[in-house]
Each structure stands twice: as structure tokens, then as C-alpha cells.
Design a protein around this motif. Structure first.
Motif, PDB file in Angstrom:
ATOM      1  N   ALA A 156     -51.695  29.262 -40.247  1.00  0.00           N
ATOM      2  CA  ALA A 156     -51.575  30.713 -40.361  1.00  0.00           C
ATOM      3  C   ALA A 156     -50.616  31.259 -39.304  1.00  0.00           C
ATOM      4  CB  ALA A 156     -52.949  31.368 -40.220  1.00  0.00           C
ATOM      5  N   GLU A 157     -50.617  30.659 -38.126  1.00  0.00           N
ATOM      6  CA  GLU A 157     -49.729  31.107 -37.054  1.00  0.00           C
ATOM      7  C   GLU A 157     -48.292  30.652 -37.275  1.00  0.00           C
ATOM      8  OE1 GLU A 157     -50.855  30.676 -32.918  1.00  0.00           O
ATOM      9  OE2 GLU A 157     -52.970  30.553 -33.490  1.00  0.00           O
ATOM     10  N   GLU A 158     -48.124  29.446 -37.808  1.00  0.00           N
ATOM     11  CA  GLU A 158     -46.791  28.895 -38.026  1.00  0.00           C
ATOM     12  C   GLU A 158     -46.697  28.337 -39.447  1.00  0.00           C
ATOM     13  OE1 GLU A 158     -45.535  26.112 -35.056  1.00  0.00           O
ATOM     14  OE2 GLU A 158     -45.841  27.525 -33.397  1.00  0.00           O
ATOM     15  N   PRO A 159     -46.561  29.217 -40.423  1.00  0.00           N
ATOM     16  CA  PRO A 159     -46.546  28.760 -41.828  1.00  0.00           C
ATOM     17  C   PRO A 159     -45.348  27.894 -42.197  1.00  0.00           C
ATOM     18  CG  PRO A 159     -46.003  31.099 -41.658  1.00  0.00           C
ATOM     19  CD  PRO A 159     -46.479  30.680 -40.304  1.00  0.00           C
ATOM     20  N   SER A 160     -44.340  27.861 -41.353  1.00  0.00           N
ATOM     21  CA  SER A 160     -43.158  27.050 -41.651  1.00  0.00           C
ATOM     22  C   SER A 160     -43.152  25.729 -40.901  1.00  0.00           C
ATOM     23  CB  SER A 160     -41.879  27.836 -41.313  1.00  0.00           C
ATOM     24  OG  SER A 160     -41.768  28.992 -42.115  1.00  0.00           O
ATOM     25  N   ASN A 161     -44.266  25.381 -40.264  1.00  0.00           N
ATOM     26  CA  ASN A 161     -44.346  24.128 -39.520  1.00  0.00           C
ATOM     27  C   ASN A 161     -44.794  23.007 -40.455  1.00  0.00           C
ATOM     28  OD1 ASN A 161     -45.293  21.923 -37.861  1.00  0.00           O
ATOM     29  ND2 ASN A 161     -45.366  23.336 -36.136  1.00  0.00           N
ATOM     30  N   PRO A 162     -43.918  22.044 -40.753  1.00  0.00           N
ATOM     31  CA  PRO A 162     -44.289  20.987 -41.715  1.00  0.00           C
ATOM     32  C   PRO A 162     -45.376  20.058 -41.203  1.00  0.00           C
ATOM     33  CG  PRO A 162     -42.194  20.467 -40.681  1.00  0.00           C
ATOM     34  CD  PRO A 162     -42.547  21.867 -40.247  1.00  0.00           C
ATOM     35  N   TYR A 163     -45.503  19.916 -39.895  1.00  0.00           N
ATOM     36  CA  TYR A 163     -46.428  18.929 -39.350  1.00  0.00           C
ATOM     37  C   TYR A 163     -47.878  19.396 -39.383  1.00  0.00           C
ATOM     38  CZ  TYR A 163     -41.931  17.150 -38.091  1.00  0.00           C
ATOM     39  OH  TYR A 163     -40.634  16.714 -38.172  1.00  0.00           O
ATOM     40  N   LEU A 213     -40.743  21.605 -46.345  1.00  0.00           N
ATOM     41  CA  LEU A 213     -40.393  22.198 -45.056  1.00  0.00           C
ATOM     42  C   LEU A 213     -39.659  21.213 -44.151  1.00  0.00           C
ATOM     43  CD1 LEU A 213     -43.712  24.143 -44.311  1.00  0.00           C
ATOM     44  CD2 LEU A 213     -41.484  25.146 -44.867  1.00  0.00           C
ATOM     45  N   SER A 214     -39.901  19.923 -44.324  1.00  0.00           N
ATOM     46  CA  SER A 214     -39.266  18.904 -43.480  1.00  0.00           C
ATOM     47  C   SER A 214     -38.012  18.326 -44.115  1.00  0.00           C
ATOM     48  CB  SER A 214     -40.254  17.766 -43.209  1.00  0.00           C
ATOM     49  OG  SER A 214     -40.584  17.090 -44.414  1.00  0.00           O
ATOM     50  N   ASN A 215     -37.550  18.946 -45.191  1.00  0.00           N
ATOM     51  CA  ASN A 215     -36.368  18.453 -45.905  1.00  0.00           C
ATOM     52  C   ASN A 215     -36.534  17.010 -46.370  1.00  0.00           C
ATOM     53  OD1 ASN A 215     -34.804  20.876 -45.594  1.00  0.00           O
ATOM     54  ND2 ASN A 215     -34.440  20.296 -43.456  1.00  0.00           N
ATOM     55  N   ILE A 264     -43.479  11.632 -44.671  1.00  0.00           N
ATOM     56  CA  ILE A 264     -44.301  12.663 -45.303  1.00  0.00           C
ATOM     57  C   ILE A 264     -44.295  12.470 -46.820  1.00  0.00           C
ATOM     58  CG2 ILE A 264     -44.520  15.146 -45.740  1.00  0.00           C
ATOM     59  CD1 ILE A 264     -43.510  15.607 -42.885  1.00  0.00           C
ATOM     60  N   ARG A 265     -43.131  12.149 -47.379  1.00  0.00           N
ATOM     61  CA  ARG A 265     -43.072  11.869 -48.817  1.00  0.00           C
ATOM     62  C   ARG A 265     -43.890  10.625 -49.163  1.00  0.00           C
ATOM     63  NH1 ARG A 265     -37.244  12.540 -51.601  1.00  0.00           N
ATOM     64  NH2 ARG A 265     -38.633  12.688 -53.410  1.00  0.00           N
ATOM     65  N   LEU A 266     -43.932   9.665 -48.241  1.00  0.00           N
ATOM     66  CA  LEU A 266     -44.746   8.471 -48.457  1.00  0.00           C
ATOM     67  C   LEU A 266     -46.220   8.842 -48.520  1.00  0.00           C
ATOM     68  CD1 LEU A 266     -44.891   5.351 -48.607  1.00  0.00           C
ATOM     69  CD2 LEU A 266     -45.061   5.342 -46.112  1.00  0.00           C
ATOM     70  N   LEU A 267     -46.656   9.716 -47.613  1.00  0.00           N
ATOM     71  CA  LEU A 267     -48.043  10.164 -47.600  1.00  0.00           C
ATOM     72  C   LEU A 267     -48.362  10.944 -48.874  1.00  0.00           C
ATOM     73  CD1 LEU A 267     -50.451   9.946 -45.637  1.00  0.00           C
ATOM     74  CD2 LEU A 267     -49.800  12.182 -44.725  1.00  0.00           C
ATOM     75  N   LEU A 268     -47.410  11.748 -49.331  1.00  0.00           N
ATOM     76  CA  LEU A 268     -47.580  12.501 -50.574  1.00  0.00           C
ATOM     77  C   LEU A 268     -47.732  11.550 -51.759  1.00  0.00           C
ATOM     78  CD1 LEU A 268     -47.537  15.031 -52.358  1.00  0.00           C
ATOM     79  CD2 LEU A 268     -45.026  15.038 -52.158  1.00  0.00           C
ATOM     80  N   ALA A 269     -46.884  10.532 -51.826  1.00  0.00           N
ATOM     81  CA  ALA A 269     -46.988   9.543 -52.914  1.00  0.00           C
ATOM     82  C   ALA A 269     -48.337   8.844 -52.871  1.00  0.00           C
ATOM     83  CB  ALA A 269     -45.853   8.531 -52.802  1.00  0.00           C
TER      84      ALA A 269
END
Length: 413
Positions: free
Chosen positions: A260-267, A295-297, A302-307
Motif C-alpha cells: 500500500a505504501e509502495e505500490p510500484s515496488n516489484p519485490y 513492475l520488474s520488466n 520472478i517470471r520463474l516463480l510465476l511459472a
């Protein structure tokens, strides 16, 4: 953020240098296998300022640009990151791509990286790397004070027994002359009191908090980052600590507040997705991980974790996007063994037997199981259309694992 300015000052392509974070509490960093830089979590946790880490990177870059690895180049030039670590430390794995915010938390456990008898630089090479390092720092507009502070930290260990010293000191001999050189250089530099951006200091604090929480028991984390500390770094650490202690609700409550404080933070989105995935809520993990990837381009890990989350749902509708993400990972990190393992699962579920066998062969080759790699490459050879790029790759693996002839095939073919 730490390394790119240094690599550019040294005339190196930042994309051509691979950085790995080794899960090891000892203070160490080293280069191996060409342009591969390994940094222990112990060093990152010990470094109180980003300039100290940058100073280490500058020094190690001096070893790369000075060609100090030539005596081990032949042994390591074809090694993957995993096999390098196995050679040096005897560990099964233990690397993860480094990022300014440490990227993913998937840092595998390891042992002490015993490099004393493998990577040991002469005093002449150390002095040469120092001189190159301060040159790169100055050209990048960064003070060399961080490098000096790091060396001063090592000075206190010189009187310890060899067994008690950190590996960095054992493989990088320290001399009075080196410290004197750095003290003189810093005192006469116009950048001696310069500091990097406040943003990088904040990132550094968060990186250390994240590493500490992932590598320590919850009691240690809560003692170091108590509830009275309301900084973002401290809350980040406590969220990780609760998650690792299987306390889902407080972990999610904190990370939701940070988002909520940093909505653009991918981590922060990444951590939320990882928490949900590991608590068996794979479907719920997909939206935050998708946002994190955006957000992390498209950060590979991160894409691996998503998969992974998509695969864990068991929903066939997610197989195609999971494959797309894995292909994206492998386009940037072809040596990512986990990506090949997940791709083998996806291809198998999609009914692509040849692609599944080839992916399994790639995974086995990267993890050092040459017999399994050969077996799966033979299966891929039988199932893939001859003449295609994937079939050619299967031949390459067969040749790599059986240089004297392909099993089950006429050597004349």
C-alpha cells in the motif's frame, strides 16, 4: 546498482558479467570461470554501507580486467555457475542471480566456500586489483572510502589463526602497503567524502534486512528488527520472519501494508506471491507475481516463480502462459536449471514429448548428471523432427555427454 557503473568504467559489458549470491555466512567474494562474480551473503550482511560492497566489486573487477584468473581459466571456462560452486566448495548448488534488492529469495543453502587452495592471488595481483579498483571507482564518481573501510575490517583478522579467518582474507592476502595505499588515495581524493544516493542507502538497508530474515531464526530477526522499528526495512524483515515461521496472517498483513505504501515496488509483490505459493495458495499467488513481473520488466527469477505458481494450480489453462514465462526466463538465463526442470513438466503436460525430453536433458546437463542428460537426449532425438533447431540441440547434448559416440546409434550416422 552496485556493479554496473564499475563494469562500465572498466570497459566491461554489464550484461556480460554474471553476479551470483552465495548463501554462506562467511565474509567472501571472488571471481571465477571468466566473468562470474560470486558474493557471499555474509559479506553483504557485514557491509554497513553500499560503498563497501561497491568497493569489493571494484577490487574483484580489477582481478577480471587484470587477467588474474588465467591460471584456472582452462579448468573453469566451460563450467556453469553450479559446477563452479561444486568445484570450489563441494556444494550441490547455492546461487541466485544478484539484484540491488536481492531479487528472489530463492537462495539455496550451502557450505563455507573454501577457496584458499583454489583461488589465491599474489600480493602483486592484490595491489594491482586495488589500483585498478580505485581507478574505476573514481571514473564512476564513487568514493574509494568503502574499499578502504572493507580492508580495515579485514585488518582486525590478521592476528587470528588461519582457521578462524574469513575466506576473503585467506585468498586475498592483505598487506600494510595495500592499506597505506588506500588511505593515501582516499585522503587525497576529491571524492573522499562523497556518498552514493540516499535511495541506494535505503535499498542497501532493505537488502540486508531481507537477507538477515531469510538466513536467521525468527527470534534473531525480531531481536534485530523489533516491533519498535517502523522503518520499511524492519517491517520487510519481520514479514519474512513470520512467513518463515509459518505465521501466514501477520506475514501477509505486513507485506500488504508495504504494498500500500509502495505500490510500484516489484519485490513486495514478489514476496506476497511467494508466501501465498508456499502456503498452498498457488492460484492466489498468480496476480501479485504477474504484477511483480510487470513492475520488474520481466525479471527472470520472478517470471520463474510465476511459472511455478501456474504449474502448481494444476489448471491446464495456465500451461501455455507458464511455458511463455519459462521461455522468457531461458532467453535471458539459459543456464537456469530450475527453468528447464519446470519446462520439462509443462511440455510433458502439453503432450510435447520431444520438447519435454530435451528440457530434461538440459536440466540434467546443468546439474552435472551426464548419464541422465545422455538418456533424455536420446529420447529427444527419437521424438523430435530431424533437422529442427531442437533436434540439433539434442545432438549437441549427445556429443557433449558421449564424445566417443552416441549410445544406440551407428557412429557413421
Amino acid at each position: 546498482m552496485y556493479a554496473t557503473p564499475i563494469f562500465r568504467a572498466a570497459g566491461l559489458d554489464p550484461n556480460g558479467v554474471s553476479i551470483y549470491i552465495v548463501s554462506d555466512n562467511s565474509l567472501n567474494a571472488f571471481v571465477a570461470g571468466g566473468q562470474k562474480l560470486f558474493i557471499n551473503t555474509g559479506l553483504l550482511l557485514k557491509a554497513e554501507t553500499p560503498e563497501q560492497v561497491i568497493g569489493v566489486v571494484a577490487h574483484e573487477t580489477g582481478h577480471i580486467s587484470g587477467g588474474h584468473l588465467s591460471r584456472v581459466h582452462d579448468q573453469l571456462r566451460n563450467a556453469s555457475a553450479i559446477s563452479i560452486l561444486s568445484t570450489i566448495a563441494g556444494v550441490a548448488a547455492g546461487v541466485a542471480a544478484g539484484r540491488s534488492d536481492v531479487g528472489t529469495a530463492a537462495i539455496l543453502g550451502g557450505q563455507n566456500v573454501a577457496t584458499r587452495n583454489f583461488l589465491a592471488y599474489s600480493r602483486t595481483q592484490e595491489s594491482s586489483a586495488d589500483q585498478a579498483g580505485v581507478k574505476y571507482l573514481t571514473e564512476a564518481g564513487i568514493s574509494s572510502r568503502g574499499m578502504l573501510e572493507f580492508m580495515q575490517t579485514l585488518e582486525g583478522q590478521e592476528l587470528l589463526s588461519t582457521a578462524s579467518q574469513d575466506p576473503y582474507l585467506r585468498s586475498h592476502p592483505l598487506t600494510v602497503e595495500r592499506v597505506d595505499f588506500l588511505e593515501n588515495y582516499v585522503s587525497n581524493s576529491s571524492l573522499k567524502d562523497a556518498k552514493v544516493s540516499t535511495d541506494l542507502y535505503e535499498r542497501h538497508a532493505r537488502m540486508r534486512a531481507k537477507l538477515f530474515a531469510f538466513t536467521n531464526h525468527i527470534q534473531n530477526t525480531m531481536r534485530t528488527y523489533p516491533e519498535s522499528d517502523t522503518s520499511i526495512a524492519a517491517r520487510y524483515a519481520r514479514s519474512i520472519a513470520y512467513y518463515r515461521d509459518s505465521q501466514l496472517e501477520p506475514a501477509l498483513e505486513i507485506i500488504e501494508g508495504l504494498i500500500a505504501e509502495e505500490p510500484s515496488n516489484p519485490y513486495f509483490e514478489e514476496l506476497k506471491g511467494q508466501i501465498l505459493l508456499e502456503f498452498g495458495r498457488a492460484r492466489d499467488a498468480i496476480p501479485p507475481l504477474q504484477k511483480s513481473a510487470e513492475l520488474s520488466n520481466g525479471a527472470p527469477l520472478i517470471r520463474l516463480l510465476l511459472a511455478h505458481a501456474m504449474i502448481e494450480t494444476g489448471d491446464e489453462a495456465y500451461l501455455a502462459p507458464a511455458k511463455e514465462n519459462l521461455i522468457g526466463v531461458l532467453s535471458r538465463e539459459r543456464g537456469n536449471a530450475s527453468a528447464w526442470r519446470f519446462r520439462a513438466i509443462v511440455e510433458n503436460r502439453l503432450g510435447n514429448e520431444g520438447e519435454a525430453s530435451l528440457s530434461q536433458a538440459e536440466y540434467s546437463l546443468l546439474t552435472g548428471d551426464r548419464q541422465a542428460a545422455s538418456y533424455h537426449a536420446v529420447q529427444a532425438d527419437r521424438k523430435l523432427e530431424k533437422g529442427t533447431a531442437t533436434w540439433v540441440r539434442a545432438q549437441d547434448i549427445l556429443q557433449a555427454t558421449n564424445p566417443d559416440g552416441v549410445p544406440g546409434k551407428d557412429a557413421s550416422n
